[in-house]
Design an enzyme around this catalytic site. Structure first.
Site, PDB file in Angstrom:
ATOM      1  N   LYS A   1      33.657  25.400 -16.213  1.00 10.77           N
ATOM      2  CA  LYS A   1      33.173  24.547 -17.302  1.00 10.77           C
ATOM      3  C   LYS A   1      33.554  23.113 -16.963  1.00 10.77           C
ATOM      4  O   LYS A   1      34.726  22.833 -16.706  1.00 10.77           O
ATOM      5  CB  LYS A   1      33.797  25.002 -18.633  1.00 10.77           C
ATOM      6  CG  LYS A   1      33.122  24.427 -19.867  1.00 10.77           C
ATOM      7  CD  LYS A   1      31.727  25.034 -20.080  1.00 10.77           C
ATOM      8  CE  LYS A   1      31.153  24.674 -21.435  1.00 10.77           C
ATOM      9  NZ  LYS A   1      31.835  25.360 -22.534  1.00 10.77           N
ATOM     10  N   HIS A   2      32.590  22.233 -16.930  1.00 19.51           N
ATOM     11  CA  HIS A   2      32.821  20.824 -16.598  1.00 19.51           C
ATOM     12  C   HIS A   2      33.595  20.676 -15.291  1.00 19.51           C
ATOM     13  O   HIS A   2      34.577  19.943 -15.204  1.00 19.51           O
ATOM     14  CB  HIS A   2      33.535  20.107 -17.751  1.00 19.51           C
ATOM     15  CG  HIS A   2      32.746  20.072 -19.026  1.00 19.51           C
ATOM     16  ND1 HIS A   2      31.485  19.522 -19.111  1.00 19.51           N
ATOM     17  CD2 HIS A   2      33.021  20.557 -20.259  1.00 19.51           C
ATOM     18  CE1 HIS A   2      31.025  19.655 -20.350  1.00 19.51           C
ATOM     19  NE2 HIS A   2      31.936  20.287 -21.058  1.00 19.51           N
TER      20      HIS A   2
ATOM     21  N   ASN B   1      46.158  16.498 -12.727  1.00 18.78           N
ATOM     22  CA  ASN B   1      47.228  17.420 -12.373  1.00 18.78           C
ATOM     23  C   ASN B   1      46.864  18.840 -12.813  1.00 18.78           C
ATOM     24  O   ASN B   1      46.364  19.041 -13.904  1.00 18.78           O
ATOM     25  CB  ASN B   1      48.531  17.011 -13.064  1.00 18.78           C
ATOM     26  CG  ASN B   1      49.151  15.768 -12.443  1.00 18.78           C
ATOM     27  OD1 ASN B   1      49.228  15.625 -11.242  1.00 18.78           O
ATOM     28  ND2 ASN B   1      49.603  14.847 -13.314  1.00 18.78           N
TER      29      ASN B   1
ATOM     30  N   LYS C   1       5.674  12.235  28.343  1.00 22.51           N
ATOM     31  CA  LYS C   1       4.250  12.542  28.219  1.00 22.51           C
ATOM     32  C   LYS C   1       3.510  11.499  27.383  1.00 22.51           C
ATOM     33  O   LYS C   1       2.345  11.205  27.647  1.00 22.51           O
ATOM     34  CB  LYS C   1       4.036  13.944  27.631  1.00 22.51           C
ATOM     35  CG  LYS C   1       4.818  14.269  26.368  1.00 22.51           C
ATOM     36  CD  LYS C   1       4.725  15.762  26.060  1.00 22.51           C
ATOM     37  CE  LYS C   1       5.655  16.150  24.917  1.00 22.51           C
ATOM     38  NZ  LYS C   1       5.668  17.615  24.706  1.00 22.51           N
TER      39      LYS C   1
ATOM     40  N   ARG D   1      15.940  15.499 -14.457  1.00 20.72           N
ATOM     41  CA  ARG D   1      15.569  14.864 -15.724  1.00 20.72           C
ATOM     42  C   ARG D   1      16.406  13.622 -15.977  1.00 20.72           C
ATOM     43  O   ARG D   1      15.910  12.595 -16.433  1.00 20.72           O
ATOM     44  CB  ARG D   1      15.737  15.852 -16.880  1.00 20.72           C
ATOM     45  CG  ARG D   1      14.687  16.954 -16.911  1.00 20.72           C
ATOM     46  CD  ARG D   1      15.024  17.992 -17.957  1.00 20.72           C
ATOM     47  NE  ARG D   1      15.180  17.409 -19.280  1.00 20.72           N
ATOM     48  CZ  ARG D   1      15.935  17.953 -20.242  1.00 20.72           C
ATOM     49  NH1 ARG D   1      16.596  19.079 -20.013  1.00 20.72           N
ATOM     50  NH2 ARG D   1      16.015  17.375 -21.424  1.00 20.72           N
TER      51      ARG D   1
ATOM     52  N   ARG E   1      49.496  20.090  -0.242  1.00 17.51           N
ATOM     53  CA  ARG E   1      49.073  19.886  -1.629  1.00 17.51           C
ATOM     54  C   ARG E   1      47.551  19.908  -1.706  1.00 17.51           C
ATOM     55  O   ARG E   1      46.851  19.770  -0.703  1.00 17.51           O
ATOM     56  CB  ARG E   1      49.615  18.569  -2.170  1.00 17.51           C
ATOM     57  CG  ARG E   1      48.836  17.343  -1.726  1.00 17.51           C
ATOM     58  CD  ARG E   1      49.376  16.070  -2.345  1.00 17.51           C
ATOM     59  NE  ARG E   1      48.496  14.947  -2.038  1.00 17.51           N
ATOM     60  CZ  ARG E   1      48.841  13.679  -2.156  1.00 17.51           C
ATOM     61  NH1 ARG E   1      50.065  13.340  -2.552  1.00 17.51           N
ATOM     62  NH2 ARG E   1      47.976  12.719  -1.875  1.00 17.51           N
TER      63      ARG E   1
END
Length: 529
Positions: A280-281, A423, A70, A221, A525
């Site tokens: 955490k982290h 690990n 078109k 930030r 693993r």
């Protein structure tokens, strides 16, 4: 090119996203700009009482092939591409009856939304825009004389420019850059979709050329550290998580908040029962499943209440009032869940800095996909770790077989290990982690750290012995020597799950038999670096 202001005399408006379209067109009509349009856009403008000329009327050429053709005609592309500063171009346009088009406002067929909706291949193909990208690219190429708008977010800036007498060259160049980014991202999505349309559904393909695209959602930030710049981009997928989340309350999320929240929510998606993950982290510090969320929260918190302070909490069920009451008792950065009831929202509203994210669903942990990591000079791509170990995949390698309870805890522990940095050694008892050792260079150290943290948690709970006594243990990769297995046994584990595959497997199996514990191999693993 001189940076002079330029006002359009003729505009082509053809958009899938009609947000702001009528207001834009009304402002153009008020300035005596002729409006060309197609299909649904033209209908929307006519219904708003605005004068509009169909493209087919303008070109004298009808839409054909079910609308596939078109705008792919010289009267459109000549009008967009003709240079106003070249007499030869102007003469040719006049000779062939091609009128200049000074503004192109186009956004493309919703290909990504069509794919995300689960549409079949034919529908997806029909939502591949051809004329739209061609017009966008043409207008962007001729930015010296043509303004190209590809997003409703640009309309206000364009109209403000008209109030000042017209658009500047710098503005048109900026919109041109955004236009090419828009078409590049669009083509990238289509390329990725075609790449995955092979004979093996669900198989992830790594093509010779890989194009990544994302829409910037917000500037952050800073990044991991204050001296790093950062932003959050959406990739257009419908996977429940950060991109689908609605922030109900709390201050803006940081780069680290987003990274940790994603880690927590992907981990909690592994489990079918009501489950809580505390991160955490980017490492889980407590994971538990139970009959209710509040029970799961208490069991997850028991694993490591010290690390849980200031952590991220993810749930795989609607957050209820009782659980919200318990979580709000300690400092928490973010709670992410598929939904929350009104009672829970009311309780958390008292914690002004706590962020509550509701995603509308839980991601499929077994869905295929790609994950990426930048490296010097490029990036690594791999299929998402969607491995899922089930009981029928396990091989019992010791004289003693696991009990039914041990087997359930072994499977649970290995799913947790998948989300702990290598690990990794995980201790689990009654569908709850009781010790997590993460990210150590030595697997022995991971086992010992997890056991020591279990002793600390037991002391905090007023219990006489470490929580690892009578637990099971998981290792994300094989034990290279028997010393790691011996550390797990010393911590009180009665059964172990590990991938196997070491040249010293027999030595490790012998140590397990000597200790009288059960051990199973997964053959899979879960390294997580």
């Amino acid at each position: 090119m001189t940076d002079t202001r330029f006002s359009p005399r003729r505009a082509l408006l053809s958009v899938s996203d009609k947000t702001g379209l009528v207001d834009l067109a009304r402002a153009l009509v008020a300035r005596n700009v002729e409006i060309l349009s197609t299909g649904g856009s033209a209908r929307t403008l006519r219904e708003a009482g605005l004068p509009v000329k169909e493209v087919s009327e303008h070109t004298g050429f009808p839409e054909i092939l079910d609308g596939r053709v078109k705008t792919l005609v010289p009267w459109i592309h000549g009008g967009i591409l003709g240079r106003r500063d070249k007499e030869e171009h102007k003469a040719q346009m006049q000779e062939h009856g091609i009128a200049p088009i000074d503004l192109v406002c186009v956004n493309l067929y919703p290909f990504a939304a069509t794919v995300a909706s689960g549409a079949d291949a034919e529908q997806c193909v029909e939502n591949i825009d051809i004329g739209g990208p061609a017009m966008v690219r043409a207008a962007a190429k001729n930015f010296a004389s043509v303004a190209i708008l590809t997003s409703p977010a640009q309309y206000a800036g364009f109209l403000a420019a008209l109030e000042q007498g017209g658009t500047t060259l710098a503005e048109r160049r900026e919109w041109a850059a955004a236009a090419y980014t828009h078409t590049a991202a669009y083509d990238g999505m289509i390329s990725a979709w075609f790449t995955q349309q092979g004979d093996e559904p669900g198989k992830v393909v790594l093509p010779p050329v890989l194009t990544l695209s994302g829409q910037r959602d917000e500037l952050l930030r800073y990044g991991e550290n204050p001296h790093q710049a950062a932003a959050f981009y959406r990739d257009g997928s419908a996977r429940p998580g950060l991109a689908t989340a609605k922030q109900i309350q709390g201050k803006a999320l940081s780069y680290n908040n987003l990274n940790d929240t994603d880690a927590a929510f992907e981990a909690v998606a592994e489990f079918d029962e009501p489950t809580v993950v505390i991160v955490k982290h980017a490492n889980p510090c407590g994971v538990a499943s139970a009959a209710t969320l509040v029970e799961a929260w208490k069991a997850a918190l028991r694993c490591d209440p010290v690390s849980a302070f200031g952590g991220i909490v993810a749930l795989n069920r609607t957050l209820d009032e009782a659980t919200a009451e318990q979580i709000s008792a300690i400092f928490t950065e973010v709670i992410v869940a598929p939904d929350a009831d009104e009672g829970a929202k009311a309780i958390l509203a008292k914690k002004k800095n706590l962020r509550l994210l509701l995603t509308g669903g839980v991601p499929d942990a077994q869905a295929p996909g790609l994950s990426f990591r930048s490296v010097s000079g490029g990036f690594l791509a791999q299929s998402r770790d969607n491995g899922h170990v089930t009981e029928d995949m396990l091989k019992v390698v010791t004289k003693r077989k696991p009990t039914a309870q041990e087997m359930a805890d072994l499977l649970f522990s290995f799913r947790v290990a998948k989300h702990v940095k290598s690990n990794a050694v995980i201790y689990v008892k009654n569908q709850a982690t009781v010790g997590i050792g993460a990210g150590q260079m030595s697997r022995v150290d991971s086992a010992r750290i997890a056991a020591r943290k279990s002793e600390d948690a037991a002391q905090a709970a007023g219990e006489a012995e470490a929580l690892t006594k009578g637990s099971v243990a998981a290792s994300d990769a094989f034990f290279p020597f028997a010393d790691g297995l011996e550390s797990v046994v010393a911590a009180g584990a009665t059964a172990v799950i590990q991938p196997g595959g070491s040249i010293r497997d027999q030595e490790v199996i012998d140590a397990a038999d000597a200790a009288g514990i059960a051990m199973v191999f997964t053959g899979m693993r879960h390294f997580r670096h």
